[in-house]
Write a protein that holds these residues in place. Structure first.
Motif, short mmCIF file in Angstrom:
data_model
loop_
_atom_site.label_atom_id
_atom_site.label_comp_id
_atom_site.label_asym_id
_atom_site.label_seq_id
_atom_site.Cartn_x
_atom_site.Cartn_y
_atom_site.Cartn_z
N ASN A 104 0.83 -1.20 0.00
CA ASN A 104 0.00 0.00 0.00
C ASN A 104 0.87 1.26 0.00
OD1 ASN A 104 0.71 0.65 2.72
ND2 ASN A 104 -0.87 -0.73 3.48
N GLU A 105 0.20 2.39 -0.06
CA GLU A 105 0.90 3.68 -0.19
C GLU A 105 1.84 3.96 0.99
OE1 GLU A 105 -0.16 8.42 -0.69
OE2 GLU A 105 -1.77 6.95 -0.81
N ASP A 106 1.40 3.63 2.20
CA ASP A 106 2.24 3.89 3.36
C ASP A 106 3.51 3.05 3.33
OD1 ASP A 106 0.78 5.87 4.81
OD2 ASP A 106 -0.67 4.34 5.38
N GLN A 107 3.40 1.82 2.87
CA GLN A 107 4.58 0.97 2.77
C GLN A 107 5.58 1.54 1.76
OE1 GLN A 107 2.25 -2.54 1.89
NE2 GLN A 107 3.05 -3.57 3.72
N VAL A 108 5.07 1.96 0.63
CA VAL A 108 5.94 2.51 -0.42
C VAL A 108 6.60 3.80 0.04
CG1 VAL A 108 5.97 3.48 -2.75
CG2 VAL A 108 4.63 1.43 -2.28
N LYS A 109 5.81 4.70 0.61
CA LYS A 109 6.37 5.98 1.07
C LYS A 109 7.35 5.77 2.23
CE LYS A 109 2.93 9.13 -0.66
NZ LYS A 109 2.07 10.27 -0.39
N GLY A 110 7.06 4.80 3.08
CA GLY A 110 7.96 4.50 4.19
C GLY A 110 9.31 4.01 3.70
N VAL A 111 9.30 3.11 2.74
CA VAL A 111 10.56 2.61 2.18
C VAL A 111 11.31 3.75 1.49
CG1 VAL A 111 11.55 1.06 0.45
CG2 VAL A 111 9.79 0.22 1.99
N GLY A 112 10.58 4.59 0.76
CA GLY A 112 11.20 5.74 0.10
C GLY A 112 11.87 6.67 1.09
N GLU A 113 11.20 6.91 2.20
CA GLU A 113 11.76 7.80 3.23
C GLU A 113 13.00 7.17 3.85
OE1 GLU A 113 11.76 11.45 5.08
OE2 GLU A 113 10.40 10.77 3.52
N LYS A 114 12.98 5.85 4.04
CA LYS A 114 14.16 5.18 4.59
C LYS A 114 15.35 5.31 3.64
CE LYS A 114 13.83 1.10 6.43
NZ LYS A 114 13.44 -0.30 6.71
N VAL A 115 15.09 5.19 2.34
CA VAL A 115 16.16 5.33 1.34
C VAL A 115 16.72 6.75 1.37
CG1 VAL A 115 16.67 5.33 -1.14
CG2 VAL A 115 15.32 3.47 -0.14
N LYS A 116 15.84 7.75 1.41
CA LYS A 116 16.32 9.13 1.49
C LYS A 116 17.15 9.34 2.75
CE LYS A 116 12.54 11.55 1.17
NZ LYS A 116 11.51 12.59 0.96
N GLY A 117 16.72 8.72 3.84
CA GLY A 117 17.47 8.83 5.08
C GLY A 117 18.85 8.22 4.99
N LYS A 118 18.95 7.06 4.34
CA LYS A 118 20.26 6.42 4.15
C LYS A 118 21.17 7.32 3.33
CE LYS A 118 20.82 2.23 5.79
NZ LYS A 118 21.82 1.96 6.79
N ILE A 119 20.62 7.92 2.30
CA ILE A 119 21.41 8.81 1.44
C ILE A 119 21.90 10.01 2.25
CG2 ILE A 119 21.29 10.40 -0.53
CD1 ILE A 119 19.36 8.30 -1.82
N ASN A 120 20.98 10.64 2.99
CA ASN A 120 21.37 11.81 3.81
C ASN A 120 22.39 11.43 4.87
OD1 ASN A 120 20.06 14.08 2.72
ND2 ASN A 120 18.12 13.40 3.57
N GLY A 141 10.65 6.77 8.25
CA GLY A 141 10.29 5.84 7.18
C GLY A 141 9.92 4.47 7.71
N GLU A 142 10.65 3.99 8.69
CA GLU A 142 10.35 2.69 9.29
C GLU A 142 8.99 2.72 9.97
OE1 GLU A 142 10.73 -1.25 10.16
OE2 GLU A 142 12.06 -0.08 8.88
N ALA A 143 8.69 3.82 10.66
CA ALA A 143 7.40 3.95 11.33
C ALA A 143 6.26 3.94 10.30
CB ALA A 143 7.36 5.22 12.17
N ARG A 144 6.44 4.67 9.23
CA ARG A 144 5.39 4.73 8.20
C ARG A 144 5.21 3.38 7.53
NH1 ARG A 144 4.00 9.63 4.17
NH2 ARG A 144 2.00 8.79 3.53
N LYS A 145 6.32 2.69 7.29
CA LYS A 145 6.24 1.36 6.70
C LYS A 145 5.50 0.41 7.64
CE LYS A 145 8.99 -2.56 5.19
NZ LYS A 145 8.37 -3.45 6.19
N ASN A 146 5.77 0.53 8.94
CA ASN A 146 5.09 -0.32 9.91
C ASN A 146 3.58 -0.05 9.94
OD1 ASN A 146 7.45 -1.62 10.61
ND2 ASN A 146 7.86 -0.30 12.37
N VAL A 147 3.20 1.21 9.80
CA VAL A 147 1.78 1.55 9.72
C VAL A 147 1.17 0.88 8.48
CG1 VAL A 147 0.14 3.44 9.28
CG2 VAL A 147 1.92 3.71 11.00
N GLY A 148 1.89 0.97 7.37
CA GLY A 148 1.41 0.33 6.15
C GLY A 148 1.31 -1.18 6.29
#
Length: 64
Positions: A2-18, A41-48
């Motif tokens: 779902n959307e939350d899972q996708v956005k959560g993973v995306g946020e985790k990737v951005k975090g790794k880059i930063n 990102g992990e929290a959002r993924k967990n919600v998803g």
């Protein structure tokens, strides 16, 4: 997925880059920002994941 899972993973990737940029440039603020993004990102993924589990559970109970 779902959307939350996708956005959560995306946020985790951005975090790794930063975080990586912060380490390379020796910028603790950038590194901390990356760490925070990964947690968010992990929290959002967990919600998803929870939403997906709930959806799956309700789909299973709806079947005869």
């Amino acid at each position: 997925m779902n959307e939350d899972q996708v956005k959560g993973v995306g946020e985790k990737v951005k975090g790794k880059i930063n975080e990586g940029i912060g380490k390379v440039t020796n910028d603790p603020v950038q590194e901390a920002k990356g760490d925070a993004q990964q947690v968010e990102g992990e929290a959002r993924k967990n919600v998803g994941d929870a939403k997906e589990d709930l959806k799956d559970a309700t789909d299973d109970t709806a079947k005869p």
